[in-house]
Write a protein that holds these residues in place. Structure first.
Motif, PDB file in Angstrom:
ATOM      1  N   ASP A 222       0.942  -1.004  -0.015  1.00  0.00           N
ATOM      2  CA  ASP A 222      -0.047   0.073  -0.020  1.00  0.00           C
ATOM      3  C   ASP A 222       0.620   1.189  -0.091  1.00  0.00           C
ATOM      4  OD1 ASP A 222       0.965  -0.565   2.566  1.00  0.00           O
ATOM      5  OD2 ASP A 222      -0.845  -0.110   3.434  1.00  0.00           O
ATOM      6  N   GLY A 223       1.884   1.216   0.989  1.00  0.00           N
ATOM      7  CA  GLY A 223       2.846   2.543   0.704  1.00  0.00           C
ATOM      8  C   GLY A 223       3.314   2.653  -0.698  1.00  0.00           C
ATOM      9  N   LEU A 224       3.771   1.462  -1.299  1.00  0.00           N
ATOM     10  CA  LEU A 224       4.464   1.744  -2.548  1.00  0.00           C
ATOM     11  C   LEU A 224       3.559   2.070  -3.525  1.00  0.00           C
ATOM     12  CD1 LEU A 224       6.656   1.174  -4.587  1.00  0.00           C
ATOM     13  CD2 LEU A 224       6.152  -1.239  -4.785  1.00  0.00           C
ATOM     14  N   LEU A 225       2.337   1.931  -3.443  1.00  0.00           N
ATOM     15  CA  LEU A 225       1.097   2.292  -4.385  1.00  0.00           C
ATOM     16  C   LEU A 225       0.940   3.820  -4.109  1.00  0.00           C
ATOM     17  CD1 LEU A 225      -1.501  -0.561  -4.194  1.00  0.00           C
ATOM     18  CD2 LEU A 225      -0.184   0.342  -6.288  1.00  0.00           C
ATOM     19  N   ARG A 226       0.888   4.277  -2.918  1.00  0.00           N
ATOM     20  CA  ARG A 226       0.764   5.715  -2.547  1.00  0.00           C
ATOM     21  C   ARG A 226       1.913   6.618  -3.124  1.00  0.00           C
ATOM     22  NH1 ARG A 226      -1.671   3.253   2.142  1.00  0.00           N
ATOM     23  NH2 ARG A 226      -3.796   3.888   2.222  1.00  0.00           N
ATOM     24  N   VAL A 227       3.105   6.001  -3.201  1.00  0.00           N
ATOM     25  CA  VAL A 227       4.378   6.531  -3.534  1.00  0.00           C
ATOM     26  C   VAL A 227       4.296   6.765  -5.256  1.00  0.00           C
ATOM     27  CG1 VAL A 227       6.832   6.483  -4.073  1.00  0.00           C
ATOM     28  CG2 VAL A 227       5.875   6.411  -1.650  1.00  0.00           C
ATOM     29  N   PHE A 228       3.646   5.828  -5.886  1.00  0.00           N
ATOM     30  CA  PHE A 228       3.864   5.655  -7.189  1.00  0.00           C
ATOM     31  C   PHE A 228       3.307   7.200  -7.974  1.00  0.00           C
ATOM     32  CE2 PHE A 228       2.996   3.885 -11.393  1.00  0.00           C
ATOM     33  CZ  PHE A 228       4.130   3.486 -11.657  1.00  0.00           C
ATOM     34  N   PRO A 229       2.159   7.514  -7.660  1.00  0.00           N
ATOM     35  CA  PRO A 229       1.710   8.798  -8.337  1.00  0.00           C
ATOM     36  C   PRO A 229       2.622  10.061  -8.341  1.00  0.00           C
ATOM     37  CG  PRO A 229      -0.092   7.944  -6.998  1.00  0.00           C
ATOM     38  CD  PRO A 229       1.229   7.035  -6.620  1.00  0.00           C
ATOM     39  N   ARG A 230       3.326  10.016  -7.387  1.00  0.00           N
ATOM     40  CA  ARG A 230       4.308  10.845  -7.107  1.00  0.00           C
ATOM     41  C   ARG A 230       5.554  10.576  -8.206  1.00  0.00           C
ATOM     42  NH1 ARG A 230       5.376  11.064  -0.986  1.00  0.00           N
ATOM     43  NH2 ARG A 230       7.362  12.637  -1.589  1.00  0.00           N
ATOM     44  N   LEU A 231       5.836   9.323  -8.419  1.00  0.00           N
ATOM     45  CA  LEU A 231       6.754   9.084  -9.275  1.00  0.00           C
ATOM     46  C   LEU A 231       6.537   9.271 -10.882  1.00  0.00           C
ATOM     47  CD1 LEU A 231       9.610   7.275  -9.578  1.00  0.00           C
ATOM     48  CD2 LEU A 231       8.406   5.337 -10.398  1.00  0.00           C
ATOM     49  N   LEU A 232       5.126   9.200 -10.918  1.00  0.00           N
ATOM     50  CA  LEU A 232       4.434   9.617 -12.208  1.00  0.00           C
ATOM     51  C   LEU A 232       4.837  11.002 -12.813  1.00  0.00           C
ATOM     52  CD1 LEU A 232       1.423   7.252 -12.257  1.00  0.00           C
ATOM     53  CD2 LEU A 232       3.610   6.722 -13.644  1.00  0.00           C
ATOM     54  N   GLU A 233       5.096  11.924 -12.037  1.00  0.00           N
ATOM     55  CA  GLU A 233       5.182  13.395 -12.028  1.00  0.00           C
ATOM     56  C   GLU A 233       6.771  13.398 -12.974  1.00  0.00           C
ATOM     57  OE1 GLU A 233       4.651  15.324  -8.435  1.00  0.00           O
ATOM     58  OE2 GLU A 233       2.924  14.651  -8.172  1.00  0.00           O
ATOM     59  N   ILE A 261      -4.396   5.058 -10.624  1.00  0.00           N
ATOM     60  CA  ILE A 261      -3.269   4.580 -11.165  1.00  0.00           C
ATOM     61  C   ILE A 261      -3.404   3.315 -11.854  1.00  0.00           C
ATOM     62  CG2 ILE A 261      -1.592   6.076 -10.155  1.00  0.00           C
ATOM     63  CD1 ILE A 261      -1.013   3.585  -8.199  1.00  0.00           C
ATOM     64  N   SER A 262      -4.707   2.657 -11.784  1.00  0.00           N
ATOM     65  CA  SER A 262      -4.839   1.410 -12.248  1.00  0.00           C
ATOM     66  C   SER A 262      -4.282   1.041 -13.735  1.00  0.00           C
ATOM     67  CB  SER A 262      -6.754   1.137 -12.172  1.00  0.00           C
ATOM     68  OG  SER A 262      -7.053   1.294 -11.016  1.00  0.00           O
ATOM     69  N   GLY A 263      -4.533   1.868 -14.263  1.00  0.00           N
ATOM     70  CA  GLY A 263      -4.153   1.744 -15.757  1.00  0.00           C
ATOM     71  C   GLY A 263      -2.450   1.539 -15.987  1.00  0.00           C
ATOM     72  N   LYS A 264      -1.599   2.054 -14.942  1.00  0.00           N
ATOM     73  CA  LYS A 264      -0.183   2.092 -14.602  1.00  0.00           C
ATOM     74  C   LYS A 264       0.337   0.774 -13.866  1.00  0.00           C
ATOM     75  CE  LYS A 264       0.881   5.678 -17.368  1.00  0.00           C
ATOM     76  NZ  LYS A 264       1.935   5.570 -18.221  1.00  0.00           N
ATOM     77  N   VAL A 265      -0.500   0.184 -13.151  1.00  0.00           N
ATOM     78  CA  VAL A 265      -0.297  -0.808 -12.100  1.00  0.00           C
ATOM     79  C   VAL A 265      -0.827  -2.281 -12.479  1.00  0.00           C
ATOM     80  CG1 VAL A 265      -0.263  -1.502  -9.715  1.00  0.00           C
ATOM     81  CG2 VAL A 265      -0.311   0.674 -10.198  1.00  0.00           C
ATOM     82  N   PHE A 266       0.041  -3.253 -12.539  1.00  0.00           N
ATOM     83  CA  PHE A 266      -0.217  -4.650 -13.063  1.00  0.00           C
ATOM     84  C   PHE A 266      -0.196  -5.495 -12.143  1.00  0.00           C
ATOM     85  CE2 PHE A 266       1.092  -1.958 -16.652  1.00  0.00           C
ATOM     86  CZ  PHE A 266       0.004  -2.318 -17.461  1.00  0.00           C
TER      87      PHE A 266
END
Length: 381
Positions: A222-233, A261-266
């Motif tokens: 869950d923590g990794l998922l919450r960080v991922f939108p910031r990485l996408l910036e 981010i569903s379209g970016k997470v597999f």
């Protein structure tokens, strides 16, 4: 009345390995048991197996009774019983060993009572706090704590794969001199296809982050998922590949949807070992964001694949990864340092190459010969 186990000097000791898992099942106990089964005969042992998985199709209570009877039957001709966990196989193995007068050794790779408490009873204590506290827990958790302490206290020696876990088990009240640290071995894994051909097969482009494991709270997905939108910036084409399954999967998929981010997470689901390693091999960064690890066999496998790795310094991780050399370590539960470390690997090719090279060399230090030498010496003592 139980007969006390006695040390028997025989030319070729017979050892029974009781294990909850065995290949083709995945997991640390499966890999470890397989190594012992294949290589201890070359070191003067006769080896047999009692696999809980062989009777796990039975109803729960019946399966535990059937497993106890299986261990009793297989222990008759053994000199040593070596159990691979303190509860599901540990308790029946201890009882069988005591009844038949066999030497009993125990392997502990985590705190089963804490894990069940977090998943099923809402326990929020950290493992360090939990291991020292003896009261105030729900009945199920209290019983499991007593069982694992009971089994560990009656083992001739308790084997743990990290200094961190030695501290945890000593918090249970087990004398430190009876706890032996033997690091698990890393099988040198090799994926035949190159990273480029694998990415082409998977139709991957852009930066790929991978993480893998059972979907449970302490793994930090869950923590990794919450960080991922910031990485996408910074990296709009980045993708996150999560390998595995578990009770938290639906919650994690829902979180990804809420974060947009569903379209970016597999979510790959559970994969055969070879396919899981191929997905990791094809990634640019592997992230282990756990808040608790006794000793991560998976982390060793990833390092042996030369994949740059970012991991928390939780538990035994810091005994594997040399921060800044064979990987990057970050504090568990802190999103800022986690994001910063991932960005460092993606932005700095020289650092990425260094982590890949040194990670592979580090994995080689956890060789099978060293582990087998240590366990052979212990069992012959």
């Amino acid at each position: 009345m139980a007969i006390l186990a006695r040390k028997i000097k025989v030319e070729k000791p017979k050892i029974l390995i009781s294990t909850p898992l065995f290949p083709p099942q995945a997991g640390g106990p499966a890999t470890y048991s397989k190594i012992l089964f294949e290589y201890l005969p070359g070191r003067g042992f006769e080896v047999s197996l009692a696999k809980f998985s062989s009777i796990s199709f039975l109803p729960k209570l019946l399966s535990h009774l059937a497993y106890f009877l299986l261990v009793v039957l297989k222990s008759i001709g053994a000199d040593i019983v070596y159990a691979q966990d303190p509860v599901s196989v540990g308790l029946p193995s201890l009882l069988a060993a005591r009844i038949l007068g066999k030497r009993f050794f125990l392997k502990i790779v985590g705190d089963y009572a804490w894990e069940q408490g977090v998943q099923r009873a809402g326990i929020t204590d950290s493992l360090d706090v939990f291991s020292k506290r003896s009261e105030g827990y729900p009945l199920l958790v209290a019983v499991l704590k007593r069982v694992q302490c009971f089994v560990a206290s009656r083992a001739e020696r308790v084997v743990v794969p990290s200094r961190y876990l030695k501290n945890i088990v000593s918090n249970w009240g087990i004398a430190e001199e009876r706890i032996v640290v033997i690091y698990n071995a890393a099988e040198q894994v090799k994926v035949l296809d190159s990273k480029e051909s694998l990415r082409k097969r998977f139709s991957w482009s852009g930066p790929i982050l991978a993480s893998a494991g059972r979907f449970v709270p302490w793994k930090g997905f869950d923590g990794l998922l919450r960080v991922f939108p910031r990485l996408l910036e910074s990296y709009r084409e980045a993708r996150l590949v999560l390998i595995g399954d578990g009770p938290d999967r639906a919650r994690l998929e829902s979180l990804a949807a809420r974060l947009g981010i569903s379209g970016k997470v597999f979510f790959t689901g559970r994969l055969p070992r070879k396919e899981a390693l191929e997905h990791i091999q094809a990634s640019d960064v592997f992230v282990l964001n756990s808040s608790y690890e006794g000793f991560s066999h998976q982390l060793l496998e990833v390092l042996s694949l030369s994949v740059p790795t970012v991991a928390t310094d939780a538990g035994g991780n810091a005994e594997i990864v040399e921060d800044g050399k064979s990987g990057l370590l970050v504090p568990p539960g802190e999103s800022g340092p986690l994001l910063e470390a991932i960005l460092k690997v993606l932005e700095n090719r020289r650092l990425s190459a260094k982590l890949s090279r040194c990670g592979k060399e580090r994995a080689k230090e956890f060789g099978g010969e060293r582990m087998l030498d240590a366990i052979t010496k212990l069992l012959f003592s």
